[in-house]
Enzyme design. Structure first.
Site, PDB file in Angstrom:
ATOM      1  N   ASP A  18       0.817  -1.218   0.000  1.00 28.55           N
ATOM      2  CA  ASP A  18       0.000   0.000   0.000  1.00 28.55           C
ATOM      3  C   ASP A  18       0.852   1.270   0.000  1.00 28.55           C
ATOM      4  O   ASP A  18       0.501   2.250  -0.640  1.00 28.55           O
ATOM      5  CB  ASP A  18      -1.010   0.009   1.165  1.00 28.55           C
ATOM      6  CG  ASP A  18      -0.400  -0.335   2.510  1.00 28.55           C
ATOM      7  OD1 ASP A  18       0.830  -0.543   2.585  1.00 28.55           O
ATOM      8  OD2 ASP A  18      -1.157  -0.391   3.510  1.00 28.55           O
ATOM      9  N   HIS A 190       7.766  -6.205  12.948  1.00 32.24           N
ATOM     10  CA  HIS A 190       8.186  -4.810  13.100  1.00 32.24           C
ATOM     11  C   HIS A 190       8.459  -4.585  14.590  1.00 32.24           C
ATOM     12  O   HIS A 190       7.533  -4.693  15.404  1.00 32.24           O
ATOM     13  CB  HIS A 190       7.058  -3.860  12.691  1.00 32.24           C
ATOM     14  CG  HIS A 190       6.906  -3.634  11.230  1.00 32.24           C
ATOM     15  ND1 HIS A 190       6.306  -4.533  10.393  1.00 32.24           N
ATOM     16  CD2 HIS A 190       7.278  -2.569  10.458  1.00 32.24           C
ATOM     17  CE1 HIS A 190       6.301  -4.037   9.161  1.00 32.24           C
ATOM     18  NE2 HIS A 190       6.887  -2.856   9.158  1.00 32.24           N
ATOM     19  N   GLU A 193      11.033   0.028  16.360  1.00 36.26           N
ATOM     20  CA  GLU A 193      10.894   1.179  15.451  1.00 36.26           C
ATOM     21  C   GLU A 193      10.506   2.416  16.261  1.00 36.26           C
ATOM     22  O   GLU A 193      10.604   3.526  15.778  1.00 36.26           O
ATOM     23  CB  GLU A 193       9.821   0.848  14.392  1.00 36.26           C
ATOM     24  CG  GLU A 193       9.796   1.781  13.191  1.00 36.26           C
ATOM     25  CD  GLU A 193       8.716   1.403  12.175  1.00 36.26           C
ATOM     26  OE1 GLU A 193       7.926   0.491  12.450  1.00 36.26           O
ATOM     27  OE2 GLU A 193       8.691   2.031  11.102  1.00 36.26           O
TER      28      GLU A 193
HETATM   29 ZN    ZN Z   1       7.412  -1.603   7.524  1.00 40.11          ZN
END
Ligand code: ZN
Length: 323
Positions: A18, A190, A193
């Site tokens: 996306d 993830h 971050e």
């Molecule tokens: Zn990412």
């Protein structure tokens, strides 16, 4: 190795569908005459991951029909092929495309068809990573794990967890990854971050083979050592990491330190459109500002091959591209 970074063979392991749709694709698909760049690109003064994630609303609305999902994959692979990306793993959250006429299987099948079409057209081998979402219910996310299992080895190579890491930390997802492990679905998460080394430690504890970003691991040498011992891959995405404020100064960006420590660090795009970048741009930035030298490019490429979720025959072909 050919050190012209725009033409050298490259691998992108962390690329969101996306966030990487071209402006032309979005305008054609959504029947727009103009498209305000502010809606699809992170603002220059972006303050957080949460703000960065607001740029995804419009692209997701272009992924609600089978043909659009298929063509979206082709659109992203085309961009990668133009800069000689030879293998990529495109990730997306199929649950964001389910609606009255598409279920998870329909969505993933359409994306797999897109990968086949893109391979025929551009010769870039592409695997899919299915993202569970941090703000979705456990029931929704468990369906994504089972869907990943169903298509594993047939277009899908792994599972991921994406979304607001600070709002929904990894400790909320222990059961999800226990299920993935039980079903033998490999996964990346993830993590780190938004400043949390604990999230990286939990990802390692849950059995992740790779860490998306993992920036915060630099705070904890013992954790880095554990990641090195376990051959954990790190998917760094420099431009995005500055935009989300995972780091604020080039001097504190951990890529150089990760490589020197012996971690399997790699460079990736994250979101070609939202971060307004290409893999060539990311390598140029690393060479100019992040203390990466041309001699490191070979190591980075080999790291990408080693930590990829591709099967061994694809890995051999990719290594063969190294002179
Ligand atoms: Zn990412």
């Amino acid at each position: 190795m050919n050190y012209d970074i725009s033409t050298m063979p490259k691998i992108d392991l962390h690329c969101h569908l996306d966030g990487s749709l071209s402006r032309t694709f979005l305008m054609d698909t959504l029947h727009l005459n103009t498209l305000d760049a502010q809606k699809i690109q992170a603002p220059k003064d972006c303050q957080s991951l949460a703000e960065y994630l607001t740029c995804f609303d419009l692209p997701v609305s272009a992924l609600q029909e089978k043909e659009h999902i298929r063509d979206a994959i082709v659109d992203v692979v085309r961009q990668a092929a133009e800069e000689n990306v030879r293998y990529m793993e495109i990730r997306f959250a199929p649950a964001l495309s389910t609606n009255s006429h598409l279920d998870l299987e329909n969505v993933v099948q359409a994306a797999i068809y897109g990968c086949q079409k893109a391979f025929d057209r551009y010769g870039v081998f592409t695997n899919l990573i299915l993202c569970a979402m941090r703000h979705h219910s456990p029931e929704q996310n468990h369906l994504v794990v089972r869907c990943a299992r169903e298509f594993l080895g047939n277009g899908v190579c792994a599972l991921d967890l994406a979304g607001d890491e600070a709002g929904h930390p990894n400790e909320e997802f222990e059961a999800l990854f226990a299920e993935a492990k039980r079903l033998e679905v490999p996964f990346t998460i993830h993590s780190g971050e938004c400043g949390s080394a604990k999230n990286v430690a939990l990802a390692l504890q849950y059995g992740a083979r790779r860490i998306g970003h993992g920036i915060a691991a630099i705070k904890d040498p013992a954790l880095m050592q554990a990641c090195r011992d376990a051959h954990i891959g790190f998917e760094l995405c420099p431009t995005s990491n500055f935009q989300t404020k995972a780091v604020t100064a080039a001097s504190s960006y951990p890529l150089r330190a990760f490589l020197d420590f012996g971690l399997l660090a790699t460079i990736n795009t994250d979101n070609r459109t939202v971060s307004h970048t290409t893999l060539t741009d990311e390598y140029a930035f690393a060479l100019e500002q992040l203390a990466i030298k041309k001699e490191d490019l070979r190591t980075l490429y080999k790291n990408s091959v080693e930590i990829s979720f591709a099967d061994d025959s694809v890995k051999h072909q990719l290594l063969y591209l190294l002179p």
